[in-house]
Enzyme design. Structure first.
Site, PDB file in Angstrom:
ATOM      1  N   ASN A   1      58.696  29.753  56.591  1.00  0.00           N
ATOM      2  CA  ASN A   1      57.827  30.298  57.634  1.00  0.00           C
ATOM      3  C   ASN A   1      58.439  30.186  59.037  1.00  0.00           C
ATOM      4  O   ASN A   1      58.072  30.953  59.923  1.00  0.00           O
ATOM      5  CB  ASN A   1      56.478  29.559  57.575  1.00  0.00           C
TER       6      ASN A   1
ATOM      7  N   SER B   1      57.437  40.319  58.724  1.00  0.00           N
ATOM      8  CA  SER B   1      56.542  40.684  59.823  1.00  0.00           C
ATOM      9  C   SER B   1      56.264  42.173  59.738  1.00  0.00           C
ATOM     10  O   SER B   1      57.085  42.930  59.195  1.00  0.00           O
ATOM     11  CB  SER B   1      57.213  40.384  61.161  1.00  0.00           C
TER      12      SER B   1
ATOM     13  N   VAL C   1      66.231  24.590  60.532  1.00  0.00           N
ATOM     14  CA  VAL C   1      66.619  25.403  59.371  1.00  0.00           C
ATOM     15  C   VAL C   1      68.003  26.044  59.536  1.00  0.00           C
ATOM     16  O   VAL C   1      68.493  26.702  58.624  1.00  0.00           O
ATOM     17  CB  VAL C   1      65.562  26.483  59.029  1.00  0.00           C
TER      18      VAL C   1
ATOM     19  N   ILE D   1      48.524  37.968  64.968  1.00  0.00           N
ATOM     20  CA  ILE D   1      47.779  36.728  64.784  1.00  0.00           C
ATOM     21  C   ILE D   1      48.015  35.838  66.003  1.00  0.00           C
ATOM     22  O   ILE D   1      49.161  35.409  66.232  1.00  0.00           O
ATOM     23  CB  ILE D   1      48.233  36.031  63.477  1.00  0.00           C
TER      24      ILE D   1
ATOM     25  N   TYR E   1      64.338  40.781  66.753  1.00  0.00           N
ATOM     26  CA  TYR E   1      63.333  40.198  65.860  1.00  0.00           C
ATOM     27  C   TYR E   1      63.085  41.105  64.653  1.00  0.00           C
ATOM     28  O   TYR E   1      63.118  40.659  63.502  1.00  0.00           O
ATOM     29  CB  TYR E   1      62.037  39.988  66.653  1.00  0.00           C
ATOM     30  N   ALA E   2      62.838  42.400  64.931  1.00  0.00           N
ATOM     31  CA  ALA E   2      62.503  43.342  63.865  1.00  0.00           C
ATOM     32  C   ALA E   2      63.646  43.454  62.861  1.00  0.00           C
ATOM     33  O   ALA E   2      63.408  43.505  61.641  1.00  0.00           O
ATOM     34  CB  ALA E   2      62.184  44.704  64.468  1.00  0.00           C
TER      35      ALA E   2
ATOM     36  N   SER F   1      65.877  41.170  62.161  1.00  0.00           N
ATOM     37  CA  SER F   1      65.959  39.938  61.358  1.00  0.00           C
ATOM     38  C   SER F   1      64.893  39.939  60.267  1.00  0.00           C
ATOM     39  O   SER F   1      65.133  39.516  59.141  1.00  0.00           O
ATOM     40  CB  SER F   1      65.829  38.697  62.243  1.00  0.00           C
ATOM     41  N   LYS F   2      63.691  40.431  60.592  1.00  0.00           N
ATOM     42  CA  LYS F   2      62.596  40.416  59.617  1.00  0.00           C
ATOM     43  C   LYS F   2      62.780  41.495  58.545  1.00  0.00           C
ATOM     44  O   LYS F   2      62.435  41.283  57.382  1.00  0.00           O
ATOM     45  CB  LYS F   2      61.254  40.582  60.330  1.00  0.00           C
TER      46      LYS F   2
HETATM   47  P1  NAD Z   1      54.829  29.658  66.262  1.00  0.00           P
HETATM   48  O1  NAD Z   1      55.809  29.887  67.352  1.00  0.00           O
HETATM   49  O2  NAD Z   1      53.415  29.352  66.596  1.00  0.00           O
HETATM   50  O3  NAD Z   1      55.365  28.505  65.274  1.00  0.00           O
HETATM   51  C1  NAD Z   1      56.701  28.542  64.795  1.00  0.00           C
HETATM   52  C2  NAD Z   1      57.084  27.150  64.284  1.00  0.00           C
HETATM   53  O4  NAD Z   1      58.440  27.240  63.789  1.00  0.00           O
HETATM   54  C3  NAD Z   1      57.086  26.084  65.404  1.00  0.00           C
HETATM   55  O5  NAD Z   1      56.458  24.904  64.947  1.00  0.00           O
HETATM   56  C4  NAD Z   1      58.575  25.871  65.682  1.00  0.00           C
HETATM   57  O6  NAD Z   1      58.870  24.566  66.161  1.00  0.00           O
HETATM   58  C5  NAD Z   1      59.165  26.123  64.298  1.00  0.00           C
HETATM   59  N1  NAD Z   1      60.606  26.453  64.381  1.00  0.00           N
HETATM   60  C6  NAD Z   1      61.204  27.300  65.248  1.00  0.00           C
HETATM   61  N2  NAD Z   1      62.531  27.285  65.053  1.00  0.00           N
HETATM   62  C7  NAD Z   1      62.776  26.419  64.041  1.00  0.00           C
HETATM   63  C8  NAD Z   1      63.959  25.968  63.398  1.00  0.00           C
HETATM   64  N3  NAD Z   1      65.176  26.388  63.785  1.00  0.00           N
HETATM   65  N4  NAD Z   1      63.849  25.079  62.370  1.00  0.00           N
HETATM   66  C9  NAD Z   1      62.620  24.626  61.987  1.00  0.00           C
HETATM   67  N5  NAD Z   1      61.473  24.999  62.585  1.00  0.00           N
HETATM   68  C10 NAD Z   1      61.549  25.889  63.606  1.00  0.00           C
HETATM   69  O7  NAD Z   1      54.918  30.998  65.349  1.00  0.00           O
HETATM   70  P2  NAD Z   1      53.828  31.657  64.362  1.00  0.00           P
HETATM   71  O8  NAD Z   1      53.128  32.720  65.103  1.00  0.00           O
HETATM   72  O9  NAD Z   1      53.056  30.588  63.666  1.00  0.00           O
HETATM   73  O10 NAD Z   1      54.799  32.377  63.316  1.00  0.00           O
HETATM   74  C11 NAD Z   1      55.123  31.843  62.036  1.00  0.00           C
HETATM   75  C12 NAD Z   1      55.930  32.883  61.246  1.00  0.00           C
HETATM   76  O11 NAD Z   1      55.156  34.080  61.097  1.00  0.00           O
HETATM   77  C13 NAD Z   1      57.219  33.298  61.964  1.00  0.00           C
HETATM   78  O12 NAD Z   1      58.251  33.483  61.024  1.00  0.00           O
HETATM   79  C14 NAD Z   1      56.844  34.615  62.617  1.00  0.00           C
HETATM   80  O13 NAD Z   1      57.954  35.450  62.842  1.00  0.00           O
HETATM   81  C15 NAD Z   1      55.882  35.193  61.575  1.00  0.00           C
HETATM   82  N6  NAD Z   1      54.971  36.190  62.164  1.00  0.00           N
HETATM   83  C16 NAD Z   1      54.005  35.839  63.058  1.00  0.00           C
HETATM   84  C17 NAD Z   1      53.156  36.811  63.581  1.00  0.00           C
HETATM   85  C18 NAD Z   1      52.044  36.490  64.547  1.00  0.00           C
HETATM   86  O14 NAD Z   1      51.325  37.415  64.947  1.00  0.00           O
HETATM   87  N7  NAD Z   1      51.843  35.253  64.951  1.00  0.00           N
HETATM   88  C19 NAD Z   1      53.314  38.163  63.195  1.00  0.00           C
HETATM   89  C20 NAD Z   1      54.315  38.479  62.282  1.00  0.00           C
HETATM   90  C21 NAD Z   1      55.133  37.482  61.765  1.00  0.00           C
END
Ligand code: NAD
Length: 247
Positions: free
Chosen positions: A91, A143, A65, A189, A156-157, A159-160
């Site tokens: 996402n 987030s 992305v 999660i 991270y915070a 950016s979100k």
């Molecule tokens: P994850 O690490 O399990 O999966 C992230 C996916 O994004 C991976 O498949 C990775 O290959 C892909 N990715 C990373 N960089 C990329 C790039 N430059 N281009 C395309 N794809 C890319 O993460 P997750 O826990 O499933 O999180 C998904 C989203 O939810 C994220 O934006 C994360 O910040 C947000 N989030 C997650 C949580 C949580 O508790 N898991 C909490 C708050 C926010």
């Protein structure tokens, strides 16, 4: 409530694993033609293959992305093959951190480039298609970290939090074309990004005690919200951030 998404076309980024994978599979299960993007081509190919094996319409693309020329090529290919793009779920994300005095500049840049700039670049490429249709749904990953400060999360915070404000501005700009823009704010999660469930019991309990519902969220909890925001039931919801954090 019957959420009818049958035949719609969605792009989901970061669809190779974790929450994005769940979102993509859930949308496909609802009859959505789902375009799955990920930095990891093998991961997203496997994920789409699994969905296709269940008779669902899922098409993988390796796409970083941060790479606008690749994004433009993917969006053009999707537009040619599917004719439209109804839903964009930004996402993809990373959560790398450290306290500010030791945080590396490249770590700061990585969070900003993927979480914030990646969201912007995807919207920049897809918005013209949605404007032409005079319809569309853009749903961005924020987030709870955008609201609640925690040690070591500055990059991270920030950016979100910026994704949240970006989404509000985007909603205002695209509203006249009947395009909504919202973001979702997951809490804790368990995924590869956040290994909450692998922490020692006492640390898990301390974190769980901060949640109103006192249990970890599931990837499906987020996927269900995305289905709702993609549906006609959410037509009048825009420019907002919806918490899916167990309180
Ligand atoms: P994850 O690490 O399990 O999966 C992230 C996916 O994004 C991976 O498949 C990775 O290959 C892909 N990715 C990373 N960089 C990329 C790039 N430059 N281009 C395309 N794809 C890319 O993460 P997750 O826990 O499933 O999180 C998904 C989203 O939810 C994220 O934006 C994360 O910040 C947000 N989030 C997650 C949580 C949580 O508790 N898991 C909490 C708050 C926010």
């Amino acid at each position: 409530m019957n959420i009818d998404l049958n035949g719609k076309v969605a792009i989901v980024t970061g669809a190779g694993k974790g929450i994005g994978r769940e979102i993509a599979h859930t949308l496909a299960h609802e009859g959505v033609i789902t375009i799955m993007l990920d930095l990891d081509g093998n991961l997203v190919a496997d994920s789409a293959k699994e969905a296709a094996g269940k008779g669902l319409q899922a098409y993988p693309y390796e796409c970083d992305v941060r790479n606008f020329s690749r994004i433009e090529a993917v969006v053009e290919d999707v537009r040619k093959r599917q004719g439209r793009i109804d839903i964009l779920v930004n996402n993809a994300g990373v959560a790398n951190g450290g306290p500010v005095d030791v945080l590396k500049e490249e770590t700061w840049d990585l969070n900003m480039d993927i979480n914030l700039k990646g969201t912007f670049l995807m919207c920049k490429a897809v918005a013209p298609v949605m404007k032409q249709q005079r319809a569309g749904r853009i749903i961005n990953a924020a987030s709870f970290a955008a609201i609640v400060p925690s040690y070591g999360s500055a990059a991270y915070a920030s950016s979100k939090a910026a994704v949240h404000q970006f989404t509000r501005v985007l909603a205002g700009e695209l509203g006249p074309w009947n395009i909504t823009a919202n973001c979702y704010s997951p809490g804790m999660i368990p995924t590869d990004m956040n290994h909450f469930a692998d922490l020692p019991d006492d640390r898990q309990q301390r974190l769980l005690d901060t949640l109103t519902l006192r249990y970890w969220g599931k990837k499906e909890d987020v996927a269900h919200l995305i289905c709702f925001l993609s549906s006609d039931y959410a037509s009048y919801i825009t420019g907002t951030m919806i918490d899916v954090s167990g309180g």
